[in-house]
Design a protein around this motif. Structure first.
Motif, mmCIF file in Angstrom:
data_model
loop_
_atom_site.group_PDB
_atom_site.id
_atom_site.type_symbol
_atom_site.label_atom_id
_atom_site.label_comp_id
_atom_site.label_asym_id
_atom_site.label_seq_id
_atom_site.Cartn_x
_atom_site.Cartn_y
_atom_site.Cartn_z
ATOM 1 N N GLY A 408 58.997 39.115 33.716
ATOM 2 C CA GLY A 408 59.017 37.717 33.298
ATOM 3 C C GLY A 408 58.465 36.734 34.300
ATOM 4 N N MET A 409 57.796 37.224 35.338
ATOM 5 C CA MET A 409 57.232 36.332 36.354
ATOM 6 C C MET A 409 55.751 36.088 36.069
ATOM 7 S SD MET A 409 59.124 37.668 39.849
ATOM 8 C CE MET A 409 58.921 39.431 39.513
ATOM 9 N N PRO A 410 55.337 34.841 35.868
ATOM 10 C CA PRO A 410 53.935 34.534 35.543
ATOM 11 C C PRO A 410 53.054 34.575 36.785
ATOM 12 C CG PRO A 410 55.201 32.510 35.638
ATOM 13 C CD PRO A 410 56.176 33.624 35.877
ATOM 14 N N ILE A 411 52.512 35.751 37.101
ATOM 15 C CA ILE A 411 51.762 35.889 38.351
ATOM 16 C C ILE A 411 50.427 35.153 38.288
ATOM 17 C CG2 ILE A 411 52.826 38.069 39.024
ATOM 18 C CD1 ILE A 411 50.189 39.427 38.015
ATOM 19 N N PRO A 412 50.084 34.440 39.368
ATOM 20 C CA PRO A 412 48.734 33.871 39.481
ATOM 21 C C PRO A 412 47.780 34.927 40.019
ATOM 22 C CG PRO A 412 50.037 33.250 41.383
ATOM 23 C CD PRO A 412 50.951 34.066 40.498
ATOM 24 N N ALA A 413 46.502 34.627 40.018
ATOM 25 C CA ALA A 413 45.497 35.517 40.598
ATOM 26 C C ALA A 413 44.917 34.880 41.849
ATOM 27 C CB ALA A 413 44.390 35.801 39.585
ATOM 28 N N SER A 414 44.597 35.722 42.812
ATOM 29 C CA SER A 414 44.058 35.205 44.074
ATOM 30 C C SER A 414 43.335 36.318 44.808
ATOM 31 C CB SER A 414 45.184 34.648 44.948
ATOM 32 O OG SER A 414 46.053 35.683 45.383
ATOM 33 N N THR A 415 42.614 35.928 45.862
ATOM 34 C CA THR A 415 41.855 36.915 46.642
ATOM 35 C C THR A 415 42.202 36.931 48.120
ATOM 36 O OG1 THR A 415 40.077 35.327 47.029
ATOM 37 C CG2 THR A 415 39.856 36.769 45.093
ATOM 38 N N ASP A 416 42.795 35.849 48.637
ATOM 39 C CA ASP A 416 43.008 35.716 50.079
ATOM 40 C C ASP A 416 41.671 35.664 50.818
ATOM 41 O OD1 ASP A 416 44.454 35.352 52.390
ATOM 42 O OD2 ASP A 416 45.123 37.438 52.582
ATOM 43 N N ALA A 417 40.603 35.250 50.119
ATOM 44 C CA ALA A 417 39.297 35.142 50.770
ATOM 45 C C ALA A 417 39.427 34.274 52.029
ATOM 46 C CB ALA A 417 38.288 34.508 49.805
ATOM 47 N N PRO A 418 38.729 34.662 53.105
ATOM 48 C CA PRO A 418 37.690 35.691 53.189
ATOM 49 C C PRO A 418 38.174 37.083 53.587
ATOM 50 C CG PRO A 418 37.717 34.434 55.213
ATOM 51 C CD PRO A 418 38.785 33.839 54.328
ATOM 52 N N VAL A 419 39.485 37.373 53.445
ATOM 53 C CA VAL A 419 39.942 38.739 53.699
ATOM 54 C C VAL A 419 39.163 39.701 52.811
ATOM 55 C CG1 VAL A 419 41.906 40.319 53.547
ATOM 56 C CG2 VAL A 419 42.222 38.026 54.493
ATOM 57 N N VAL A 420 39.031 39.365 51.528
ATOM 58 C CA VAL A 420 38.092 40.042 50.635
ATOM 59 C C VAL A 420 37.248 38.957 49.979
ATOM 60 C CG1 VAL A 420 39.608 42.016 50.215
ATOM 61 C CG2 VAL A 420 39.737 40.029 48.700
ATOM 62 N N ASP A 421 36.205 39.361 49.298
ATOM 63 C CA ASP A 421 35.311 38.397 48.673
ATOM 64 C C ASP A 421 36.046 37.582 47.613
ATOM 65 O OD1 ASP A 421 33.093 37.575 46.552
ATOM 66 O OD2 ASP A 421 32.081 37.980 48.450
ATOM 67 N N ALA A 422 35.662 36.327 47.472
ATOM 68 C CA ALA A 422 36.333 35.406 46.550
ATOM 69 C C ALA A 422 35.942 35.601 45.092
ATOM 70 C CB ALA A 422 36.044 33.958 46.957
ATOM 71 N N ASP A 423 35.024 36.478 44.789
ATOM 72 C CA ASP A 423 34.489 36.643 43.440
ATOM 73 C C ASP A 423 35.601 36.915 42.426
ATOM 74 O OD1 ASP A 423 33.151 37.274 41.136
ATOM 75 O OD2 ASP A 423 31.831 38.773 42.042
ATOM 76 N N PRO A 424 35.869 35.990 41.498
ATOM 77 C CA PRO A 424 36.941 36.212 40.518
ATOM 78 C C PRO A 424 36.619 37.307 39.506
ATOM 79 C CG PRO A 424 35.760 34.188 40.023
ATOM 80 C CD PRO A 424 35.239 34.678 41.337
ATOM 81 N N ILE A 425 35.342 37.512 39.219
ATOM 82 C CA ILE A 425 34.965 38.562 38.271
ATOM 83 C C ILE A 425 35.348 39.927 38.825
ATOM 84 C CG2 ILE A 425 33.077 39.621 37.021
ATOM 85 C CD1 ILE A 425 33.762 36.798 36.063
ATOM 86 N N GLU A 426 35.023 40.177 40.082
ATOM 87 C CA GLU A 426 35.400 41.436 40.717
ATOM 88 C C GLU A 426 36.924 41.561 40.799
ATOM 89 O OE1 GLU A 426 33.736 43.990 41.734
ATOM 90 O OE2 GLU A 426 31.641 43.381 41.953
ATOM 91 N N ASN A 427 37.597 40.454 41.011
ATOM 92 C CA ASN A 427 39.056 40.481 41.103
ATOM 93 C C ASN A 427 39.680 40.822 39.751
ATOM 94 O OD1 ASN A 427 41.376 40.245 42.683
ATOM 95 N ND2 ASN A 427 41.647 38.085 42.212
ATOM 96 N N ILE A 428 39.144 40.235 38.685
ATOM 97 C CA ILE A 428 39.628 40.563 37.338
ATOM 98 C C ILE A 428 39.410 42.051 37.054
ATOM 99 C CG2 ILE A 428 39.137 40.235 34.878
ATOM 100 C CD1 ILE A 428 38.636 37.259 35.572
ATOM 101 N N ALA A 429 38.238 42.560 37.406
ATOM 102 C CA ALA A 429 37.958 43.980 37.201
ATOM 103 C C ALA A 429 38.972 44.850 37.945
ATOM 104 C CB ALA A 429 36.543 44.307 37.667
ATOM 105 N N ALA A 430 39.335 44.448 39.152
ATOM 106 C CA ALA A 430 40.297 45.219 39.941
ATOM 107 C C ALA A 430 41.689 45.165 39.336
ATOM 108 C CB ALA A 430 40.317 44.693 41.378
#
Length: 516
Positions: A408-430
């Motif tokens: 029941g927790m509405p998680i947000p999405a994030s990358t912690d860039a520049p730890v990894v690349d900021a690309d949201p498309i790649e993040n969604i794929a992951a």
């Protein structure tokens, strides 16, 4: 945004742009992205795995940078991962051999560790790397002769970092502008910057907020930014005490929520522990190596209690970096006590990363109203190394997301860039396929659907900073922030998601990247 689809006829508008059926999504909102560091990393020596996959190639890159650096200047690189260097960090002596007298400071991919050469240690006053006083919450390994090997963990990074010239508000503003440009071309329209104002812990400079404001004034803050003052920038109010806890806040009583649609103060951030790759995240059980290592807290537990409970009492939203499962227990205990003293049902306190969590811990997080803030791209870029650090038996507890949603927790999405690349498309794929670089699937039962991943990147990221009324959906009344995609993420096979391109980014109704 005042209408969607055919709610108002096109004749009512001065300018009409036909997207010819292109897919459009709400602007991506990265809930944990170091905007100024994204700007800085584009100007630093790139030591990430795409560029450096052996110790020899790292040393060659440092040598080349040193050859071109002005006399006496620092050589600073970022992104190295010992997982690709034979499991070892570069040492001070190895860096001495290629640095040509320059002080060298290399930032680990986790940004929780660094390594430095002898010239850097001597700039900091540690002649021949001897008699290095280690601050609480940090570690500096030494050799058999008592000389620092070169690696600096957690708060110990400040021993060297504090002697690199501090950035001015003007310099921070330039980095914010550069970082904004990087993110806009990825379809990102909003970010939460997780930690400003305390460069000895996190952030660029004591003048971070001034730099953001300067960029905003100039029109260079291209993305909407919610910034997190680091917990040490808050101070106690002696006259305000609740059950022995002094309220903690900024001058004038400033707290979470101050600002506008482009720049506002969000939660206060604290790093309670470190990283899994660096073996400094605080764990209940030992890492696979080195023997006896189980990580540590960056502050004594009592200090964390005083700071975080005091901030809660003063009205702050809390953002607590807790990667290890032992650190997660600590922050949950603190939040439970804070809510007992002053119930705030909609505080939306956050656990940044929550990278190791059992079912019992997830249930307790939900009961406490906490919001975990995971990074899907960590699975792909860091997953193999992290699983090696914790062992196969604990790998199912790593980087969970489905478990959070199901609780029941509405998680947000994030990358912690520049730890990894900021690309949201790649993040969604992951988030959808959970495949590591080696091709292994990290706990298939934790995969999200495409719809859930996009909602995390839009609605849930806005919710995580109390902005869901103005961001996250393409509906009248919300901000006109959106991204135009080359293909419909809902329609293409999941294996094709990563091939999606950003055709245009729109912020406040203005095309700020690409063409439409």
């Amino acid at each position: 945004m005042i209408s969607v689809d055919d709610e108002l006829d096109a004749s009512h508008f001065v300018r009409v742009i036909d997207l010819h059926g292109a897919a459009v999504v709400p602007g991506f909102n990265d809930a944990h992205c170091h905007l100024s560091h994204v700007g800085e990393s584009s100007m630093q020596l790139d030591l990430g795995p795409k560029q450096v996959r052996s110790l020899d190639s790292l040393l060659s890159a440092v040598r080349e940078a040193a050859e071109h650096a002005p006399a006496g200047d620092w050589v600073i690189g970022a992104g190295y991962d010992q997982h690709y260097l034979g499991g070892e960090h570069p040492t001070a002596e190895q860096l001495d051999a290629v640095s040509m007298g320059h002080p060298v400071y290399l930032i680990h991919v986790s940004r929780h560790m660094a390594t430095a050469n002898t010239a850097a240690f001597e700039r900091a006053g540690f002649v021949q790397r001897r008699i290095v006083e280690v601050p609480e919450g940090g570690a500096v390994p030494v050799d058999s002769e008592g000389r620092a090997v070169g690696v600096l963990q957690e708060t110990a990074r400040s021993l060297i970092h504090d002697h690199i010239p501090e950035k001015s508000a003007e310099e921070v503003a330039r980095l914010v502008a550069r970082g904004s440009d990087e993110l806009l071309r990825r379809g990102i329209t909003s970010i939460t910057e997780p930690g400003i104002g305390a460069p000895e812990h996190i952030g660029m400079s004591r003048f971070d907020l001034a730099g953001f404001q300067l960029a905003r004034d100039r029109g260079d803050l291209g993305v909407r930014a919610t910034v997190m003052p680091y917990i040490t920038t808050l101070h106690p109010l002696d006259a305000a005490v609740v059950d022995g806890y002094r309220l903690q806040t900024l001058d004038l009583g400033l707290r979470s929520g101050m600002g506008d649609e482009f720049l506002r103060i969000g939660p206060t951030k604290v790093l309670t522990d470190g990283s899994l790759l660096g073996r400094s995240a605080f764990m209940k059980d030992e890492y696979t190596s080195p023997e006896g290592a189980a990580g540590f807290l960056q502050f004594p537990q009592q200090t964390l209690r005083e700071k975080l409970i005091g901030a809660h009492l003063a009205g702050w939203q809390l953002a607590m970096h807790a990667i290890g499962d032992a650190a997660l227990e600590v922050v949950m205990d603190i939040v439970a006590e804070a809510q007992r003293l002053k119930p705030r049902p909609d505080a939306r306190h956050r656990v940044e990363h929550a990278a190791m969590s059992s079912n019992r811990q997830i249930a307790r997080m939900s009961d406490l109203g906490l919001i975990p803030v995971p990074q899907g791209r960590f699975i792909r870029d860091l997953g193999d190394g992290v699983c090696a650090a914790v062992g196969a038996g604990r790998s199912p507890l790593v980087y969970r997301v489905r478990g959070f949603l199901d609780a029941g927790m509405p998680i947000p999405a994030s990358t912690d860039a520049p730890v990894v690349d900021a690309d949201p498309i790649e993040n969604i794929a992951a988030l959808v396929d959970r495949t590591t670089e080696s091709g292994a699937v990290l706990t298939e039962s934790e995969c999200l659907s495409v719809s859930e991943a996009i909602r995390a990147y839009t609605v849930n990221s806005a919710h995580a900073v109390h902005e869901e009324k103005i961001k996250g959906k393409l509906i009248p009344g919300q901000l006109a922030d959106f991204a135009v995609l080359s293909q419909d993420l809902y329609e293409v096979p999941t294996t094709e998601i990563a091939n999606t391109q950003i055709r245009a980014t729109v912020v406040g109704g203005n095309v700020v990247y690409g063409e439409v």
